[in-house]
Design a protein around this motif. Sequence first.
Motif, PDB file in Angstrom:
ATOM      1  N   TYR A  13       0.871  -1.165   0.000  1.00  0.00           N
ATOM      2  CA  TYR A  13       0.000   0.000   0.000  1.00  0.00           C
ATOM      3  C   TYR A  13       0.910   1.217   0.000  1.00  0.00           C
ATOM      4  O   TYR A  13       1.747   1.338   0.897  1.00  0.00           O
ATOM      5  CB  TYR A  13      -0.876   0.028   1.242  1.00  0.00           C
ATOM      6  N   ARG A  16       4.419   1.175   1.458  1.00  0.00           N
ATOM      7  CA  ARG A  16       4.622   0.180   2.503  1.00  0.00           C
ATOM      8  C   ARG A  16       4.375  -1.230   1.971  1.00  0.00           C
ATOM      9  O   ARG A  16       3.301  -1.522   1.426  1.00  0.00           O
ATOM     10  CB  ARG A  16       3.656   0.456   3.664  1.00  0.00           C
ATOM     11  N   ALA A  37       1.060  -8.041  15.516  1.00  0.00           N
ATOM     12  CA  ALA A  37       0.596  -6.820  16.183  1.00  0.00           C
ATOM     13  C   ALA A  37      -0.527  -6.171  15.390  1.00  0.00           C
ATOM     14  O   ALA A  37      -0.763  -6.542  14.236  1.00  0.00           O
ATOM     15  CB  ALA A  37       1.759  -5.848  16.305  1.00  0.00           C
ATOM     16  N   ASN A  38      -1.196  -5.196  15.980  1.00  0.00           N
ATOM     17  CA  ASN A  38      -2.227  -4.439  15.266  1.00  0.00           C
ATOM     18  C   ASN A  38      -1.613  -3.821  14.022  1.00  0.00           C
ATOM     19  O   ASN A  38      -0.531  -3.231  14.084  1.00  0.00           O
ATOM     20  CB  ASN A  38      -2.779  -3.296  16.135  1.00  0.00           C
ATOM     21  N   GLY A  39      -2.310  -3.983  12.902  1.00  0.00           N
ATOM     22  CA  GLY A  39      -1.849  -3.356  11.668  1.00  0.00           C
ATOM     23  C   GLY A  39      -0.789  -4.148  10.931  1.00  0.00           C
ATOM     24  O   GLY A  39      -0.241  -3.685   9.937  1.00  0.00           O
ATOM     25  N   SER A  40      -0.483  -5.382  11.383  1.00  0.00           N
ATOM     26  CA  SER A  40       0.584  -6.137  10.717  1.00  0.00           C
ATOM     27  C   SER A  40       0.091  -6.801   9.436  1.00  0.00           C
ATOM     28  O   SER A  40       0.889  -7.306   8.655  1.00  0.00           O
ATOM     29  CB  SER A  40       1.179  -7.172  11.662  1.00  0.00           C
ATOM     30  N   SER A  43      -5.735  -9.281   8.912  1.00  0.00           N
ATOM     31  CA  SER A  43      -7.056  -9.254   8.254  1.00  0.00           C
ATOM     32  C   SER A  43      -6.883  -9.165   6.746  1.00  0.00           C
ATOM     33  O   SER A  43      -7.628  -9.800   5.990  1.00  0.00           O
ATOM     34  CB  SER A  43      -7.872  -8.067   8.741  1.00  0.00           C
ATOM     35  N   THR A  44      -5.895  -8.383   6.322  1.00  0.00           N
ATOM     36  CA  THR A  44      -5.664  -8.249   4.883  1.00  0.00           C
ATOM     37  C   THR A  44      -5.341  -9.611   4.267  1.00  0.00           C
ATOM     38  O   THR A  44      -5.890  -9.980   3.229  1.00  0.00           O
ATOM     39  CB  THR A  44      -4.484  -7.283   4.634  1.00  0.00           C
ATOM     40  N   GLN A  73     -13.493  -9.378  10.558  1.00  0.00           N
ATOM     41  CA  GLN A  73     -13.329  -8.733  11.862  1.00  0.00           C
ATOM     42  C   GLN A  73     -14.369  -7.622  12.052  1.00  0.00           C
ATOM     43  O   GLN A  73     -14.815  -7.361  13.163  1.00  0.00           O
ATOM     44  CB  GLN A  73     -11.926  -8.144  11.930  1.00  0.00           C
ATOM     45  N   GLU A 189     -10.758 -12.663  14.654  1.00  0.00           N
ATOM     46  CA  GLU A 189     -11.131 -12.173  15.980  1.00  0.00           C
ATOM     47  C   GLU A 189     -12.577 -12.494  16.380  1.00  0.00           C
ATOM     48  O   GLU A 189     -13.367 -11.601  16.672  1.00  0.00           O
ATOM     49  CB  GLU A 189     -10.856 -10.663  16.090  1.00  0.00           C
ATOM     50  N   HIS A 218      -6.683 -12.320  20.174  1.00  0.00           N
ATOM     51  CA  HIS A 218      -5.653 -11.899  21.124  1.00  0.00           C
ATOM     52  C   HIS A 218      -5.869 -12.564  22.478  1.00  0.00           C
ATOM     53  O   HIS A 218      -5.263 -12.185  23.461  1.00  0.00           O
ATOM     54  CB  HIS A 218      -5.643 -10.369  21.270  1.00  0.00           C
ATOM     55  N   LYS A 440      -4.582   8.132   5.645  1.00  0.00           N
ATOM     56  CA  LYS A 440      -5.325   6.924   5.281  1.00  0.00           C
ATOM     57  C   LYS A 440      -6.811   7.160   5.525  1.00  0.00           C
ATOM     58  O   LYS A 440      -7.186   7.846   6.477  1.00  0.00           O
ATOM     59  CB  LYS A 440      -4.914   5.788   6.206  1.00  0.00           C
ATOM     60  N   VAL A 444     -10.059   1.921   5.555  1.00  0.00           N
ATOM     61  CA  VAL A 444      -9.034   0.885   5.373  1.00  0.00           C
ATOM     62  C   VAL A 444      -8.288   0.571   6.675  1.00  0.00           C
ATOM     63  O   VAL A 444      -7.440  -0.319   6.696  1.00  0.00           O
ATOM     64  CB  VAL A 444      -7.994   1.249   4.281  1.00  0.00           C
ATOM     65  N   GLY A 447      -8.644  -3.144  12.635  1.00  0.00           N
ATOM     66  CA  GLY A 447      -9.475  -3.060  13.839  1.00  0.00           C
ATOM     67  C   GLY A 447      -8.776  -2.331  14.969  1.00  0.00           C
ATOM     68  O   GLY A 447      -9.339  -1.430  15.603  1.00  0.00           O
ATOM     69  N   GLU A 449      -6.262  -0.267  14.770  1.00  0.00           N
ATOM     70  CA  GLU A 449      -6.013   1.141  14.421  1.00  0.00           C
ATOM     71  C   GLU A 449      -7.262   1.984  14.658  1.00  0.00           C
ATOM     72  O   GLU A 449      -7.188   3.097  15.177  1.00  0.00           O
ATOM     73  CB  GLU A 449      -5.556   1.251  12.958  1.00  0.00           C
ATOM     74  N   HIS A 474     -10.006  -5.692  19.936  1.00  0.00           N
ATOM     75  CA  HIS A 474      -9.124  -5.423  18.783  1.00  0.00           C
ATOM     76  C   HIS A 474      -7.702  -4.999  19.185  1.00  0.00           C
ATOM     77  O   HIS A 474      -6.819  -4.997  18.334  1.00  0.00           O
ATOM     78  CB  HIS A 474      -9.670  -4.313  17.857  1.00  0.00           C
TER      79      HIS A 474
HETATM   80  N1  LIG Z   1      -6.631  -0.117   1.135  1.00  0.00           N
HETATM   81  C1  LIG Z   1      -5.642   0.215   1.976  1.00  0.00           C
HETATM   82  N2  LIG Z   1      -4.831   1.272   1.735  1.00  0.00           N
HETATM   83  C2  LIG Z   1      -3.849   1.608   2.565  1.00  0.00           C
HETATM   84  N3  LIG Z   1      -3.561   0.937   3.700  1.00  0.00           N
HETATM   85  C3  LIG Z   1      -4.324  -0.121   4.001  1.00  0.00           C
HETATM   86  C4  LIG Z   1      -5.397  -0.535   3.165  1.00  0.00           C
HETATM   87  N4  LIG Z   1      -5.976  -1.621   3.739  1.00  0.00           N
HETATM   88  C5  LIG Z   1      -5.291  -1.863   4.862  1.00  0.00           C
HETATM   89  N5  LIG Z   1      -4.296  -0.964   5.027  1.00  0.00           N
HETATM   90  C6  LIG Z   1      -3.341  -0.917   6.136  1.00  0.00           C
HETATM   91  O1  LIG Z   1      -2.670  -2.147   6.173  1.00  0.00           O
HETATM   92  C7  LIG Z   1      -2.314  -2.467   7.497  1.00  0.00           C
HETATM   93  C8  LIG Z   1      -2.785  -3.867   7.842  1.00  0.00           C
HETATM   94  O2  LIG Z   1      -4.175  -3.905   8.033  1.00  0.00           O
HETATM   95  P1  LIG Z   1      -4.911  -5.199   8.612  1.00  0.00           P
HETATM   96  O3  LIG Z   1      -6.338  -4.846   8.790  1.00  0.00           O
HETATM   97  O4  LIG Z   1      -4.610  -6.340   7.736  1.00  0.00           O
HETATM   98  O5  LIG Z   1      -4.165  -5.377  10.023  1.00  0.00           O
HETATM   99  P2  LIG Z   1      -4.382  -6.454  11.175  1.00  0.00           P
HETATM  100  O6  LIG Z   1      -3.136  -7.204  11.327  1.00  0.00           O
HETATM  101  O7  LIG Z   1      -5.608  -7.227  10.896  1.00  0.00           O
HETATM  102  O8  LIG Z   1      -4.564  -5.530  12.458  1.00  0.00           O
HETATM  103  P3  LIG Z   1      -5.569  -5.622  13.733  1.00  0.00           P
HETATM  104  O9  LIG Z   1      -4.933  -6.512  14.730  1.00  0.00           O
HETATM  105  O10 LIG Z   1      -5.599  -4.224  14.241  1.00  0.00           O
HETATM  106  O11 LIG Z   1      -6.894  -6.089  13.229  1.00  0.00           O
HETATM  107  C9  LIG Z   1      -2.927  -1.386   8.370  1.00  0.00           C
HETATM  108  O12 LIG Z   1      -1.935  -0.451   8.720  1.00  0.00           O
HETATM  109  C10 LIG Z   1      -3.981  -0.758   7.476  1.00  0.00           C
HETATM  110  O13 LIG Z   1      -4.217   0.580   7.824  1.00  0.00           O
END
Ligand SMILES: Nc1ncnc2c1ncn2[C@@H]1O[C@H](COP(=O)(O)OP(=O)(O)OP(=O)(O)O)[C@@H](O)[C@H]1O
Length: 651
Positions: A13, A16, A37-40, A43-44, A73, A189, A218, A440, A444, A447, A449, A474
């Motif tokens: 993205y 990154r 960790a959160n944001g790793s 979910s993506t 989630q 989750e 978690h 952002k 997107v 959870g 974040e 979350h």
């Molecule tokens: N379409 C997008 N454009 C830019 N960034 C994105 C997009 N979708 C997700 N992200 C970023 O990608 C990162 C990973 O998001 P993801 O939801 O997969 O995290 P996660 O590991 O499930 O976190 P959590 O534990 O908080 O649920 C986050 O920083 C999110 O903001």
Amino acid sequence: MATLQIQDIALAYADRDLLKGISFTIDSKTRAALAGANGSGKSTLMKIICSQISSDSGSFVVTKGTRISYLPQSDIVLGHQSLFHEVETGYARYIPLLREIKSLENELAKSDENTNTEPLLHRLHEIQETMLASTYWQREAVIEQILVGLGFDRTDFVRQCNEFSGGWQMRIALAKILVEDPDIMLLDEPTNYLDIEARTWLKHYLRQYDGGLLIVSHDQGFMDETVNEVYELFNGQLTRYAGNYSSYLLQREQELQRLEASYRHQMEMIEKTEQFIERFRYKATKARQVQSREKQLNKIELVEVPSHLKKLSFRFPPAPHSGNDAVVIDRLSKQYGSLRVFENFSLIVNKKDRLAVTGRNGAGKSTLLRMIAMQDHDYSGSIQLGANVKIGYFAQDTEHTMDMTNTVYSELETVATTSDIPRLRSMLGSFLFSDDDVYKSISVLSGGERSRLALLKILIQPANLLILDEPTNHLDINAKQMLLDALKAYDGSILFVSHDSHFIKNLATRILYLHDGEEPEIFEGDYDYFSWKLEQKEQFERIRAVQSGQDKTQGTPSDSAISRKESNRLKNRLRNLRAEADTLLKHSEELELKLETIEHEMARKENYSDGERIVQLVQLKELTESQHEEITQQWFSLHEEIEQLEHGDAF
Ligand SMILES: Nc1ncnc2c1ncn2[C@@H]1O[C@H](COP(=O)(O)OP(=O)(O)OP(=O)(O)O)[C@@H](O)[C@H]1O
Ligand SMILES: [Mg+2]
């Protein structure tokens, strides 16, 4: 066997690299956790696996006919129908077969003596066998068992899906997936909104489910009993750890310590080298050394600091001055349709109270918080805020309190005053939203974040009454701890709901206990006091249940119905407690074995001279001992409760 093979998945993205070449395989025997960790990117990755979003590169191969179900989630979408019918759509896979039966029957009805009915009958028989082997004809019972297990009341079955709050919609979606009984389940989750009883039920359900499982949560206790391997997403890459979740956490903790040490070491080295270069830059005699050190610096591969180590640090601003009573609730009554949630309920929340609202799901915790936070005015009686009370409210479904089209920055701006504007960037920074992250879109955000942003929105407006509805959902371990520390240091009143016993134990000074069909009770003490009082009360109820059992001949029918209900509840509780105790015991035995191995290792001669190894072993031993101690304590208290229940002779 149903297999899903993921090969070399990558996704970026902006600048990154979120996922860099991820490969792994899930089959119908897999029991894996997806950690990080959160944001790793957990979910993506799940969304990519179920084709909800596409990756930049990579591929996956699925065995033909494999059925995969996915619980997102957030942003759950349900149909416009009743709870029961929505969950029943989990049986949709049988519709083609049922249609085929109909058409075969029609053909048979139309046939005459010249028709060869043999293949038709054969096929009909085949389908009927399949249907008989399935739970389709018992679907009402299956759905009921699942819904009740997840905490729904039978009277909920006819309610429309959109009447349920976000947390309950998650359960509807989860129930549907359990009914689908897929070959592979991806759960993002699922434990977030579940109370302890529903979590225990789900844990047992998943243990007897015989498909593959990839799950994000978690909750350590839950994961320990559900998975036997852990995939961790870290800096875009996936690492596999064999063993249960606790053993992963332990290995990870050690790795983090090592990584942190080498990071610090590297920083020191860089600093020294830079100082050297600065100092001797213009000295001709040192020119060669300076050059070689510059080269050295350029070549260094920086140790990447894991985001766990970047500290999320914040404090709530001092609470503005207010009167002694934060909230005065007088004869509050509230009902949803025919469901009475509160009746003539009165309570005073004092300044500096840290009041935890506990009780089963559906007991009215969120409703109460929403009414106090003035989000719901549909009640009778009165709720008065004290003089100068300013509320900071964290809703259970954070996504519904934010405008999805906003960016992180503009969302925060909506609650900021002009004088806050210059501070916004640095505040976002301390909540781990770096330069690019602040632009952002909310839609997107992960959870965790979103939860962090919701907390920051509260933080920016000085409040003296924080109303927090499950604020730890979350959040990863690190963020949870930071929130706890900040709340402990906060000097205003806190009214909160949480299912996290560690969180309640460390924060609550008063407990409000809501339970179905009975008066809410207030316990003037902390969580331990509450647990103790509750145990006493349960004991008392058991005795009463026995007595009403003895008086059955004179008792009214409703009396015996109540005691039956009570006895069923106790039986369920005992079963859950025994299962929990067994697992704890097993776990404690494993830890004892591990301790033995560590001690054995420490005693080995070849380790004597290896200082680093000995330090490692000592640390490992201490960590294992403290885990063992905690588990033993938990087991003891469970065991006591079991004994009390067993000797209560309630059934
Ligand atoms: N379409 C997008 N454009 C830019 N960034 C994105 C997009 N979708 C997700 N992200 C970023 O990608 C990162 C990973 O998001 P993801 O939801 O997969 O995290 P996660 O590991 O499930 O976190 P959590 O534990 O908080 O649920 C986050 O920083 C999110 O903001
Ligand atoms: Mg996520």
